[in-house]
Design an enzyme around this catalytic site. Structure first.
Site, mmCIF file in Angstrom:
data_model
loop_
_atom_site.group_PDB
_atom_site.id
_atom_site.type_symbol
_atom_site.label_atom_id
_atom_site.label_comp_id
_atom_site.label_asym_id
_atom_site.label_seq_id
_atom_site.Cartn_x
_atom_site.Cartn_y
_atom_site.Cartn_z
ATOM 1 N N ASN A 273 30.300 10.482 -46.236
ATOM 2 C CA ASN A 273 30.624 11.571 -45.325
ATOM 3 C C ASN A 273 30.216 12.929 -45.846
ATOM 4 O O ASN A 273 30.320 13.918 -45.130
ATOM 5 C CB ASN A 273 32.143 11.596 -45.096
ATOM 6 C CG ASN A 273 32.521 10.947 -43.796
ATOM 7 O OD1 ASN A 273 31.663 10.483 -43.064
ATOM 8 N ND2 ASN A 273 33.790 10.925 -43.523
ATOM 9 N N HIS B 68 18.384 7.165 -35.564
ATOM 10 C CA HIS B 68 17.571 7.889 -36.550
ATOM 11 C C HIS B 68 16.291 8.474 -35.951
ATOM 12 O O HIS B 68 15.414 8.918 -36.687
ATOM 13 C CB HIS B 68 17.260 6.980 -37.745
ATOM 14 C CG HIS B 68 18.466 6.694 -38.592
ATOM 15 N ND1 HIS B 68 18.468 5.808 -39.641
ATOM 16 C CD2 HIS B 68 19.745 7.191 -38.530
ATOM 17 C CE1 HIS B 68 19.681 5.767 -40.199
ATOM 18 N NE2 HIS B 68 20.462 6.594 -39.535
ATOM 19 N N ARG C 292 25.939 11.366 -35.290
ATOM 20 C CA ARG C 292 26.344 10.661 -36.512
ATOM 21 C C ARG C 292 27.862 10.686 -36.703
ATOM 22 O O ARG C 292 28.456 9.738 -37.219
ATOM 23 C CB ARG C 292 25.633 11.294 -37.713
ATOM 24 C CG ARG C 292 25.839 10.521 -39.001
ATOM 25 C CD ARG C 292 24.846 10.950 -40.068
ATOM 26 N NE ARG C 292 25.005 10.199 -41.292
ATOM 27 C CZ ARG C 292 25.264 10.759 -42.477
ATOM 28 N NH1 ARG C 292 25.384 12.069 -42.594
ATOM 29 N NH2 ARG C 292 25.392 10.010 -43.551
ATOM 30 N N HIS D 31 30.202 7.454 -37.529
ATOM 31 C CA HIS D 31 31.091 7.350 -38.690
ATOM 32 C C HIS D 31 32.544 7.164 -38.266
ATOM 33 O O HIS D 31 33.296 6.425 -38.890
ATOM 34 C CB HIS D 31 30.954 8.594 -39.579
ATOM 35 C CG HIS D 31 29.786 8.519 -40.506
ATOM 36 N ND1 HIS D 31 29.804 8.988 -41.795
ATOM 37 C CD2 HIS D 31 28.547 8.011 -40.328
ATOM 38 C CE1 HIS D 31 28.631 8.780 -42.375
ATOM 39 N NE2 HIS D 31 27.852 8.194 -41.499
HETATM 40 C C1 HEM Z 1 22.709 0.963 -39.748
HETATM 41 C C2 HEM Z 1 23.104 1.598 -40.794
HETATM 42 C C3 HEM Z 1 22.946 3.068 -41.021
HETATM 43 C C4 HEM Z 1 22.682 3.631 -42.220
HETATM 44 C C5 HEM Z 1 22.512 2.911 -43.542
HETATM 45 C C6 HEM Z 1 22.596 5.045 -42.015
HETATM 46 C C7 HEM Z 1 22.380 5.960 -43.012
HETATM 47 C C8 HEM Z 1 22.159 7.303 -42.812
HETATM 48 C C9 HEM Z 1 21.881 8.257 -43.848
HETATM 49 C C10 HEM Z 1 21.865 7.952 -45.335
HETATM 50 C C11 HEM Z 1 21.641 9.447 -43.252
HETATM 51 C C12 HEM Z 1 21.231 10.739 -43.929
HETATM 52 C C13 HEM Z 1 22.385 11.514 -44.466
HETATM 53 C C14 HEM Z 1 21.844 12.633 -45.319
HETATM 54 O O1 HEM Z 1 21.225 12.325 -46.338
HETATM 55 O O2 HEM Z 1 22.025 13.802 -44.951
HETATM 56 C C15 HEM Z 1 21.768 9.246 -41.846
HETATM 57 C C16 HEM Z 1 21.596 10.233 -40.912
HETATM 58 C C17 HEM Z 1 21.796 10.062 -39.576
HETATM 59 N N1 HEM Z 1 22.267 8.923 -38.969
HETATM 60 FE FE1 HEM Z 1 22.478 7.117 -39.816
HETATM 61 N N2 HEM Z 1 22.799 5.320 -40.698
HETATM 62 C C18 HEM Z 1 23.014 4.153 -40.044
HETATM 63 C C19 HEM Z 1 23.314 4.004 -38.707
HETATM 64 C C20 HEM Z 1 23.381 5.045 -37.811
HETATM 65 C C21 HEM Z 1 23.866 4.926 -36.459
HETATM 66 C C22 HEM Z 1 24.461 3.667 -35.859
HETATM 67 C C23 HEM Z 1 23.737 6.141 -35.887
HETATM 68 C C24 HEM Z 1 24.088 6.576 -34.494
HETATM 69 C C25 HEM Z 1 23.887 5.802 -33.459
HETATM 70 C C26 HEM Z 1 23.153 7.016 -36.879
HETATM 71 C C27 HEM Z 1 22.824 8.317 -36.659
HETATM 72 C C28 HEM Z 1 22.352 9.176 -37.635
HETATM 73 C C29 HEM Z 1 21.905 10.523 -37.354
HETATM 74 C C30 HEM Z 1 21.806 11.174 -35.991
HETATM 75 C C31 HEM Z 1 21.573 11.090 -38.576
HETATM 76 C C32 HEM Z 1 21.085 12.516 -38.836
HETATM 77 C C33 HEM Z 1 22.283 13.380 -39.144
HETATM 78 C C34 HEM Z 1 21.960 14.846 -39.315
HETATM 79 O O3 HEM Z 1 20.809 15.248 -39.179
HETATM 80 O O4 HEM Z 1 22.915 15.590 -39.575
HETATM 81 N N3 HEM Z 1 22.983 6.316 -38.037
HETATM 82 N N4 HEM Z 1 22.102 7.947 -41.603
HETATM 83 C C1 LIG Z 2 29.100 18.540 -45.448
HETATM 84 C C2 LIG Z 2 30.529 18.344 -45.210
HETATM 85 O O1 LIG Z 2 31.019 18.352 -44.105
HETATM 86 N N1 LIG Z 2 31.257 18.132 -46.265
HETATM 87 C C3 LIG Z 2 32.663 17.974 -46.157
HETATM 88 C C4 LIG Z 2 33.077 16.701 -46.822
HETATM 89 O O2 LIG Z 2 34.454 16.627 -46.909
HETATM 90 C C5 LIG Z 2 35.040 17.706 -47.627
HETATM 91 C C6 LIG Z 2 36.492 17.427 -47.780
HETATM 92 O O3 LIG Z 2 37.102 17.192 -46.551
HETATM 93 C C7 LIG Z 2 34.775 18.987 -46.874
HETATM 94 O O4 LIG Z 2 35.336 20.079 -47.576
HETATM 95 C C8 LIG Z 2 33.298 19.178 -46.773
HETATM 96 O O5 LIG Z 2 33.025 20.308 -45.994
#
Ligand code: HEM
Ligand SMILES: CC(=O)N[C@H]1CO[C@H](CO)[C@@H](O)[C@@H]1O
Ligand SMILES: *[C@@H]1O[C@H](CO)[C@@H](O)[C@H](O)[C@H]1NC(C)=O
Ligand SMILES: *[C@@H]1O[C@H](CO)[C@@H](O)[C@H](O)[C@H]1NC(C)=O
Ligand SMILES: *[C@@H]1O[C@H](CO)[C@@H](O)[C@H](O)[C@H]1NC(C)=O
Ligand SMILES: *[C@@H]1O[C@H](CO)[C@@H](O)[C@H](O)[C@H]1NC(C)=O
Ligand SMILES: *[C@@H]1O[C@H](CO)[C@@H](O)[C@H](O)[C@H]1NC(C)=O
Ligand SMILES: *[C@@H]1O[C@H](CO)[C@@H](O)[C@H](O)[C@H]1NC(C)=O
Ligand SMILES: *[C@@H]1O[C@H](CO)[C@@H](O)[C@H](O)[C@H]1NC(C)=O
Ligand SMILES: *[C@@H]1O[C@H](CO)[C@@H](O)[C@H](O)[C@H]1NC(C)=O
Ligand SMILES: *[C@@H]1O[C@H](CO)[C@@H](O)[C@H](O)[C@H]1NC(C)=O
Ligand SMILES: *[C@@H]1O[C@H](CO)[C@@H](O)[C@H](O)[C@H]1NC(C)=O
Length: 355
Positions: free
Chosen positions: A103, A204, A71, A75
């Site tokens: 973020n 995802h 992710r 980003h």
């Molecule tokens: C297309 C639009 C996308 C949206 C709206 C979106 C949105 C999100 C959101 C809201 C989360 C959860 C964050 C949280 O609540 O902790 C998430 C997690 C994640 N996203 Fe996306 N995402 C998108 C595209 C992508 C893309 C392009 C990738 C990588 C190729 C990606 C990889 C991931 C991964 C791996 C997670 C899990 C992160 C974790 O477990 O720390 N996403 N995404």
């Molecule tokens: C979860 C996480 O990484 N949060 C970061 C978001 O950005 C602030 C400001 O740079 C950090 O302090 C947090 O750790």
């Protein structure tokens, strides 16, 4: 007889080898000027093995780290290009990209791992590899070590000295509440297509999401495109629309990089609106169905779109810098970051004007 069998075996093996090398040949988008696949061949020959070795051991201890690293690269690339800007710490007078809303759920362990990797790489090769390239390679290994495809990553990105404003982050990173129309509009800002949308969303297949990202589908009542049983279970995880809790993005195989995410969508068990609407909208539904029944097809398209995403607005040649510390721009360079008051004043105008 035995001799014939052996001969046949050798024949079929070598034809298999030829076939498989043809099948595995990467279909990749055209390289952006300044990037190539052998960029560090002489300056840091062990770069990729250093990263793979470190991540292999780190993932065995923390299975969520792979998702965090994948992710992070997404980003980084979507906002201001793959320039390591997401890694920069801000200051009180100028909050960084990290501080912008989307973020806030990036994993601290993923940022820390980029710095750990950089330390190992600097020790082996000196300061020659950019933080943006380390992030791209870490994302690649996150996929490969979770069961997904391995693929070659074009290298030669350089790091920015500036990061994007909150407003830019929110403009370029799509919301999980977006429908396909809104997602396509957001991706079009980066010249990405409907095929890229469906393939990249396959990220995802690993990782987690917080209740806040899908509470719109639970409250005040069930989103009708969500499966009933799935809904009931999510309501146990997120009993109110203020609950802070997480759940797996892929209900079937949460830590494995496979095509099960698309199987979830076909069964109306996608977590976010942005996920499930791809099985509602006629422009994306056939692509989802295709990936749900053919994992090789998904892998092939995912690799293509990841390489494409990884080349968005890159800094190359003599642009940008190789950071000494992935969390901060190099001292003395113009831009933002936590280093000097003078730079901060220059940077705050620049961030807003350039993007
Ligand atoms: C297309 C639009 C996308 C949206 C709206 C979106 C949105 C999100 C959101 C809201 C989360 C959860 C964050 C949280 O609540 O902790 C998430 C997690 C994640 N996203 Fe996306 N995402 C998108 C595209 C992508 C893309 C392009 C990738 C990588 C190729 C990606 C990889 C991931 C991964 C791996 C997670 C899990 C992160 C974790 O477990 O720390 N996403 N995404
Ligand atoms: C979860 C996480 O990484 N949060 C970061 C978001 O950005 C602030 C400001 O740079 C950090 O302090 C947090 O750790
Ligand atoms: C890759 O780029 C580097 C730096 O520009 C250059 O030295 C090298 O020759 C390039 N390699 C190929 C195969 O183009
Ligand atoms: C992926 O392939 C590259 C070679 O192209 C290799 O250096 C890297 O270690 C591989 N990653 C994994 C996880 O196997
Ligand atoms: C394993 O992870 C835990 C926390 O998740 C951490 O405290 C510990 O240092 C890690 N161990 C290794 C060997 O990385
Ligand atoms: C950016 O967003 C964060 C979190 O939403 C907020 O704390 C910060 O004040 C915002 N900064 C600016 C300059 O708007
Ligand atoms: C998609 O979302 C946009 C913006 O919220 C909305 O205007 C539009 O009606 C939605 N489209 C569909 C097909 O639901
Ligand atoms: C998208 O394509 C247009 C036209 O080719 C180009 O001007 C623009 O810089 C591209 N945008 C990105 C983010 O790559
Ligand atoms: C968080 O989710 C877990 C697993 O679904 C659940 O057991 C727990 O009750 C939830 N926590 C809260 C505060 O709702
Ligand atoms: C949560 O639900 C309450 C009552 O239905 C509503 O007033 C509030 O706006 C909701 N909050 C969020 C963040 O959705
Ligand atoms: C699955 O996709 C691969 C890769 O595009 C293709 O070669 C293969 O024929 C497809 N398999 C089926 C059963 O359609
Ligand atoms: C890297 O930069 C960050 C942000 O300025 C700082 O907090 C950290 O201590 C630096 N790390 C090292 C090893 O200097």
């Amino acid at each position: 007889m035995a001799a014939i069998k052996t001969l046949l075996l050798i024949f079929s093996c070598s034809s298999l080898l030829i076939l498989s090398s043809v099948c595995e040949a990467q279909t990749a988008p055209p390289l952006v000027k300044g990037l190539n696949y052998t960029f560090y061949k002489t300056t840091c020959p062990n770069l990729e093995s250093i990263i793979t070795k470190q991540l292999k051991s780190a993932f065995s201890n923390n299975s969520g780290l792979a998702a965090g690293l994948l992710r992070l690269h997404f980003h980084d690339c979507f906002v201001q290009g793959c320039d390591g800007s997401v890694l920069l710490d801000g200051s009180t007078s100028k909050p960084s990209e990290k501080a912008a809303l989307p973020n806030l759920t990036l994993r601290p362990a993923a940022f820390a791992m980029i710095n750990t990797l950089q330390g190992l790489i600097v020790k082996a090769c000196g300061r020659v590899v950019s933080c943006a390239d380390i992030t791209a390679l870490a994302a690649r290994d996150a996929v490969a070590l979770s069961g997904g495809p391995n693929y070659s990553v074009p290298l030669g990105r350089r790091d920015s000295a500036t990061f994007a404003t909150n407003a830019t982050v929110i403009q370029f990173l799509p919301s999980p509440r977006f429908n396909v129309t809104a997602l396509l509009a957001a991706l079009a800002l980066n010249n990405l297509t409907v095929n890229d949308l469906v393939a990249l969303s396959g990220g995802h297949t690993i990782g987690i999401g917080h209740c806040a990202a899908f509470s719109n589908r639970l409250f005040p009542s069930r989103d009708p495109t969500m499966d009933q049983t799935f809904f009931k279970n999510l309501r146990l995880t997120c009993p109110t629309n203020q609950t802070v809790n997480t759940t797996n993005l892929d209900v079937r195989t949460p830590n494995t990089f496979d095509n099960k995410y698309y199987v979830d969508l076909v069964n109306r068990q996608g977590l976010f609106t942005s996920d499930q609407d791809m099985f509602v909208d006629s422009r994306t539904k056939p692509i989802v169905t295709g990936f749900s029944t053919n994992q090789s097809l998904f892998f092939e398209k995912f690799v293509f779109s990841m390489v494409k995403m990884g080349m968005l607005n890159v800094l190359t040649g003599t642009n940008g810098q190789i950071r000494a510390n992935c969390s901060a721009k190099n001292p003395g360079t113009v831009g933002d970051g936590a280093w000097s008051v003078v730079d901060l004043e220059v940077g705050s105008g620049e961030g807003a004007a350039s993007y």
